[in-house]
Design a protein around this motif. Structure first.
Motif, PDB file in Angstrom:
ATOM      1  N   PHE A 165       0.838  -1.208   0.000  1.00 18.94           N
ATOM      2  CA  PHE A 165       0.000   0.000   0.000  1.00 18.94           C
ATOM      3  C   PHE A 165       0.868   1.250   0.000  1.00 18.94           C
ATOM      4  O   PHE A 165       0.587   2.214  -0.726  1.00 18.94           O
ATOM      5  N   LYS A 166       1.923   1.253   0.814  1.00 24.60           N
ATOM      6  CA  LYS A 166       2.813   2.413   0.877  1.00 24.60           C
ATOM      7  C   LYS A 166       3.457   2.665  -0.480  1.00 24.60           C
ATOM      8  O   LYS A 166       3.591   3.817  -0.913  1.00 24.60           O
ATOM      9  N   GLU A 167       3.835   1.585  -1.152  1.00 27.27           N
ATOM     10  CA  GLU A 167       4.435   1.725  -2.488  1.00 27.27           C
ATOM     11  C   GLU A 167       3.409   2.304  -3.464  1.00 27.27           C
ATOM     12  O   GLU A 167       3.724   3.195  -4.259  1.00 27.27           O
ATOM     13  N   PHE A 168       2.188   1.796  -3.408  1.00 23.01           N
ATOM     14  CA  PHE A 168       1.116   2.294  -4.277  1.00 23.01           C
ATOM     15  C   PHE A 168       0.858   3.768  -4.021  1.00 23.01           C
ATOM     16  O   PHE A 168       0.725   4.564  -4.962  1.00 23.01           O
ATOM     17  N   ARG A 169       0.798   4.144  -2.764  1.00 22.74           N
ATOM     18  CA  ARG A 169       0.533   5.544  -2.407  1.00 22.74           C
ATOM     19  C   ARG A 169       1.627   6.453  -2.969  1.00 22.74           C
ATOM     20  O   ARG A 169       1.345   7.518  -3.537  1.00 22.74           O
ATOM     21  N   ASN A 170       2.881   6.037  -2.811  1.00 18.75           N
ATOM     22  CA  ASN A 170       3.999   6.836  -3.330  1.00 18.75           C
ATOM     23  C   ASN A 170       3.962   6.930  -4.853  1.00 18.75           C
ATOM     24  O   ASN A 170       4.235   7.990  -5.433  1.00 18.75           O
ATOM     25  N   LEU A 171       3.621   5.816  -5.508  1.00 20.92           N
ATOM     26  CA  LEU A 171       3.518   5.820  -6.967  1.00 20.92           C
ATOM     27  C   LEU A 171       2.453   6.814  -7.426  1.00 20.92           C
ATOM     28  O   LEU A 171       2.656   7.560  -8.395  1.00 20.92           O
ATOM     29  N   CYS A 172       1.328   6.831  -6.731  1.00 25.77           N
ATOM     30  CA  CYS A 172       0.239   7.743  -7.100  1.00 25.77           C
ATOM     31  C   CYS A 172       0.641   9.201  -6.921  1.00 25.77           C
ATOM     32  O   CYS A 172       0.409  10.037  -7.811  1.00 25.77           O
ATOM     33  N   ILE A 173       1.226   9.523  -5.783  1.00 26.15           N
ATOM     34  CA  ILE A 173       1.622  10.908  -5.509  1.00 26.15           C
ATOM     35  C   ILE A 173       2.652  11.383  -6.542  1.00 26.15           C
ATOM     36  O   ILE A 173       2.544  12.502  -7.077  1.00 26.15           O
ATOM     37  N   ASN A 174       3.630  10.533  -6.836  1.00 24.24           N
ATOM     38  CA  ASN A 174       4.649  10.899  -7.834  1.00 24.24           C
ATOM     39  C   ASN A 174       4.017  11.062  -9.217  1.00 24.24           C
ATOM     40  O   ASN A 174       4.388  11.970  -9.978  1.00 24.24           O
ATOM     41  N   TRP A 175       3.072  10.190  -9.544  1.00 25.98           N
ATOM     42  CA  TRP A 175       2.381  10.272 -10.836  1.00 25.98           C
ATOM     43  C   TRP A 175       1.639  11.595 -10.945  1.00 25.98           C
ATOM     44  O   TRP A 175       1.695  12.263 -11.987  1.00 25.98           O
ATOM     45  N   LEU A 176       0.939  11.983  -9.894  1.00 26.24           N
ATOM     46  CA  LEU A 176       0.189  13.241  -9.900  1.00 26.24           C
ATOM     47  C   LEU A 176       1.122  14.437 -10.077  1.00 26.24           C
ATOM     48  O   LEU A 176       0.838  15.354 -10.851  1.00 26.24           O
ATOM     49  N   LYS A 177       2.242  14.416  -9.376  1.00 26.46           N
ATOM     50  CA  LYS A 177       3.200  15.518  -9.491  1.00 26.46           C
ATOM     51  C   LYS A 177       3.832  15.561 -10.877  1.00 26.46           C
ATOM     52  O   LYS A 177       4.002  16.636 -11.458  1.00 26.46           O
ATOM     53  N   ASN A 178       4.173  14.399 -11.413  1.00 28.52           N
ATOM     54  CA  ASN A 178       4.793  14.344 -12.743  1.00 28.52           C
ATOM     55  C   ASN A 178       3.841  14.816 -13.838  1.00 28.52           C
ATOM     56  O   ASN A 178       4.279  15.276 -14.907  1.00 28.52           O
ATOM     57  N   ASN A 179       2.535  14.676 -13.590  1.00 29.04           N
ATOM     58  CA  ASN A 179       1.530  15.121 -14.562  1.00 29.04           C
ATOM     59  C   ASN A 179       0.976  16.507 -14.224  1.00 29.04           C
ATOM     60  O   ASN A 179      -0.048  16.919 -14.778  1.00 29.04           O
ATOM     61  N   ASN A 180       1.688  17.194 -13.310  1.00 29.84           N
ATOM     62  CA  ASN A 180       1.348  18.582 -12.960  1.00 29.84           C
ATOM     63  C   ASN A 180      -0.096  18.748 -12.468  1.00 29.84           C
ATOM     64  O   ASN A 180      -0.755  19.742 -12.784  1.00 29.84           O
ATOM     65  N   VAL A 181      -0.573  17.755 -11.747  1.00 33.50           N
ATOM     66  CA  VAL A 181      -1.924  17.838 -11.183  1.00 33.50           C
ATOM     67  C   VAL A 181      -1.888  18.736  -9.950  1.00 33.50           C
ATOM     68  O   VAL A 181      -1.059  18.562  -9.060  1.00 33.50           O
ATOM     69  N   LYS A 182      -2.792  19.693  -9.902  1.00 34.76           N
ATOM     70  CA  LYS A 182      -2.817  20.650  -8.800  1.00 34.76           C
ATOM     71  C   LYS A 182      -3.597  20.095  -7.615  1.00 34.76           C
ATOM     72  O   LYS A 182      -4.765  19.749  -7.744  1.00 34.76           O
ATOM     73  N   PHE A 183      -2.929  19.984  -6.468  1.00 39.77           N
ATOM     74  CA  PHE A 183      -3.596  19.584  -5.226  1.00 39.77           C
ATOM     75  C   PHE A 183      -2.744  20.034  -4.045  1.00 39.77           C
ATOM     76  O   PHE A 183      -1.533  20.257  -4.173  1.00 39.77           O
ATOM     77  N   ASN A 184      -3.382  20.184  -2.902  1.00 42.26           N
ATOM     78  CA  ASN A 184      -2.694  20.555  -1.667  1.00 42.26           C
ATOM     79  C   ASN A 184      -2.554  19.323  -0.777  1.00 42.26           C
ATOM     80  O   ASN A 184      -3.396  18.412  -0.819  1.00 42.26           O
TER      81      ASN A 184
END
Length: 297
Positions: free
Chosen positions: A247-266
């Protein structure tokens, strides 16, 4: 003098409903078969979510059913005596027949002040919707028609993807065939399930990175969160083991994916939460996923 609004939800919302003023619970029913013995539990009342997880991890035979009609009817009648309006916001009708049962209750009570909404949601998503609906009705003075419109638009703004490790639960629920389930177990294949208003098979892969990428792209295809930006992100989980590294790996993958795709979130818009018992029964333990609510147009 009557208060303005009461909200009824069911146990698919999770125990966080207690944090909402004037919010009342109707428990869904869990049934455990132990040989010839059948034990019935009221979810979140006579059995906790952790206890359900433990039973499932021990491969107990657990099934789910709707709330008790009589108890739900009595609660509505009692609340209508104390409140000017009563809203029902519970489990998605795509996952349960409860919604149609609530419509029957509405006919039974015959009150124009009891309003039934199909959330198309489950878990913390219901909690988030209740908070928003209360604000719209009590503070922003929106009409019932406008509340229905908001709820309908919400369904287009959010979607979830669930990664399932327990093939036995998917086979039992008919989500995958017995043969495909056995092959998936042998090859350690992960299954991604889409939750829009119900649970649907989406993708399979032995690579967590690959299935994460496809799952996030599938969410964006529905709600366009990459362009619109994100209102809320939920990471949900149900563990038999507290130290579940996947789960921790999945969570990190998602956060990095969002940042790499310039998704805006706080950071404050991201929350870890627990899958409710009534979903875990069908997906098995050690499932996890992501739910994304896009900003409004």
């Amino acid at each position: 003098m009557k208060k303005k609004l009461a909200i009824i939800t069911d146990s698919s919302c999770g125990s966080e409903y207690k944090e909402i003023d004037d919010c009342y619970l109707i428990p869904l029913i869990l049934t455990e078969k132990n040989g010839s013995e059948i034990i019935e539990y009221e979810d979140l009342v006579t059995i906790s979510t952790d206890e359900v997880f433990k039973k499932l991890a021990e491969e107990k035979d657990i099934s789910t059913s709707q709330m008790k009609f009589g108890n739900a009817l009595l609660l509505v009648e009692e609340l209508l005596e104390k409140y000017e309006n009563v809203f029902l916001i519970g489990l998605s009708k795509g996952l349960s027949g409860s919604y149609h049962t609530w419509l029957q209750i509405k006919e039974e009570v015959g009150s124009n002040n009891f309003h039934v909404f199909d959330s198309n949601e489950v878990g913390h998503g219901i909690y988030e919707m209740i908070i928003q609906v209360k604000d719209l009705f009590l503070k922003k003075k929106k009409s019932i028609e406008q509340i229905h419109e908001f709820v309908n638009k919400w369904n287009n703004r959010r979607q979830a993807q669930l990664i399932v490790n327990d093939m036995d639960s998917l086979i039992k629920g008919g989500r995958v065939s017995v043969l495909k389930g056995k092959i998936a177990k042998l090859l350690h294949i992960k299954i991604s399930v889409t939750f829009k208003s119900n649970l649907d098979f989406f993708e399979k892969s032995s690579s967590l990175e690959k299935i994460t990428d496809k799952s996030l792209l599938n969410i964006d295809k529905t709600n366009g969160f990459i362009k619109k930006g994100v209102k809320k992100i939920l990471f949900f989980k149900n563990f038999s083991n507290d130290d579940f590294k996947e789960f921790k790996e999945f969570r990190n993958l998602c956060i990095n994916w969002l940042k790499n795709n310039n998704v805006k979130f706080n950071d404050g818009d991201v929350l870890d939460t627990i899958l409710p018992s009534v979903i875990t029964v069908h997906t098995g333990v050690n499932s996890y996923g992501i739910w994304i609510l896009a900003n409004e147009e």
